[in-house]
Design a protein around this motif. Structure first.
Motif, PDB file in Angstrom:
ATOM      1  N   ARG A   1       0.972  -1.218   0.017  1.00  0.00           N
ATOM      2  CA  ARG A   1       0.074  -0.060   0.042  1.00  0.00           C
ATOM      3  C   ARG A   1       0.873   1.273   0.110  1.00  0.00           C
ATOM      4  N   GLN A   2       0.414   2.101  -0.988  1.00  0.00           N
ATOM      5  CA  GLN A   2       0.826   3.636  -0.903  1.00  0.00           C
ATOM      6  C   GLN A   2      -0.210   4.485  -0.887  1.00  0.00           C
ATOM      7  N   GLY A   3      -0.340   5.264   0.237  1.00  0.00           N
ATOM      8  CA  GLY A   3      -1.452   6.157   0.101  1.00  0.00           C
ATOM      9  C   GLY A   3      -2.670   5.385  -0.001  1.00  0.00           C
TER      10      GLY A   3
ATOM     11  N   VAL B   1      -5.275  -1.715  -7.057  1.00  0.00           N
ATOM     12  CA  VAL B   1      -6.386  -1.241  -6.422  1.00  0.00           C
ATOM     13  C   VAL B   1      -6.217   0.527  -6.460  1.00  0.00           C
ATOM     14  N   MET B   2      -6.998   1.099  -7.144  1.00  0.00           N
ATOM     15  CA  MET B   2      -6.850   2.665  -7.377  1.00  0.00           C
ATOM     16  C   MET B   2      -7.632   3.320  -6.280  1.00  0.00           C
TER      17      MET B   2
ATOM     18  N   ARG C   1     -11.630   3.814  -1.743  1.00  0.00           N
ATOM     19  CA  ARG C   1     -12.319   4.633  -0.918  1.00  0.00           C
ATOM     20  C   ARG C   1     -13.781   3.943  -0.922  1.00  0.00           C
ATOM     21  N   ARG C   2     -14.174   3.512  -1.842  1.00  0.00           N
ATOM     22  CA  ARG C   2     -15.584   3.189  -2.231  1.00  0.00           C
ATOM     23  C   ARG C   2     -15.877   1.649  -1.442  1.00  0.00           C
TER      24      ARG C   2
END
Length: 222
Positions: A17-19, A62-63, A68-69
């Motif tokens: 994970r990055q951010g 995963v963008m 977020r959603r």
């Protein structure tokens, strides 16, 4: 496109994970049988693209919007996930039309045994989505095609048979857990067309208010 029939439960092996961006590596067996780079696999109901794979796992990007959603942001190493490959053109349509595009998440507020079934009550994070949910209609929960039992202004229920419970991550879900929700896409398209106020190909518009009883009467629906 998917049908909401889960093929297997995979296991989260690694999360980079990055951010709000992630690369997920998921252990699997069945969905790897004919996998190719660029294939679509639904992970907890989220359509993701295979960017790498080996004999026992595959990786997906995963963008931030998906982060977020969906509930993918809450996964950790060892988490079980529902997996389904995209539907082949010659396959059986065992569930309903599932895009793998999560509308919102929901919280399980109750899990109640009822003879051979288990009834789950869920409250969407965005209650407005309930306008697309109808009794005995279809909904996707963590990628599973399910039939709605009841709907209120805050929540809905689904009844789960033993096979579905045993073959999906619902077996692990308890009140307080978050799940991905995708409404039946047909309702959303119908709403969009009615809101636009047009009848495709007819040159007729129903006005700014959308479809109305007066409009239907005017055009022969009495």
């Amino acid at each position: 496109m998917f049908t909401g029939i889960i093929e297997e439960i995979g296991t989260m092996k690694r999360i980079d994970r990055q951010g709000q961006a992630m690369v997920l590596t998921i252990g699997a067996r069945r969905v790897l049988e004919d996998v190719k780079l660029g294939d679509s696999i639904a992970v907890n109901g989220v359509c993701l693209t295979v960017i790498a794979f080996d004999g026992g796992s595959f990786s997906v990007d995963v963008m931030p919007e998906t982060f977020r959603r969906s509930n993918l942001r809450k996964l950790s190493s060892g988490s079980p996930v529902n997996l389904e490959r995209a539907m082949p053109l010659n396959g059986r349509f065992g569930g309903h039309i599932v895009q793998g595009h999560v509308d919102t998440t929901g919280i399980i507020t109750a899990r109640t045994p009822e003879e051979n079934a288990v009834v789950f009550r869920l409250e969407p994070r965005e209650p407005d989505m309930l306008r697309y949910v109808i009794p005995h209609g279809s909904i996707t929960i963590d990628g599973i095609s399910l039939t709605v039992v009841e709907v209120t202004d805050r929540a809905f229920t689904v009844s789960i048979i033993p096979h579905t419970l045993a073959e999906t991550v619902l077996q692990y879900k308890q009140p307080g857990d978050e799940v991905n929700l995708e409404c039946d896409v047909l309702g959303k398209y119908i709403e969009k067309l009615l809101a636009a106020g047009s009848v495709p190909g007819s040159g007729v518009r129903s006005g700014a208010g959308g479809l109305s009883e007066a409009f239907l009467a005017e055009h022969g629906f009495r």
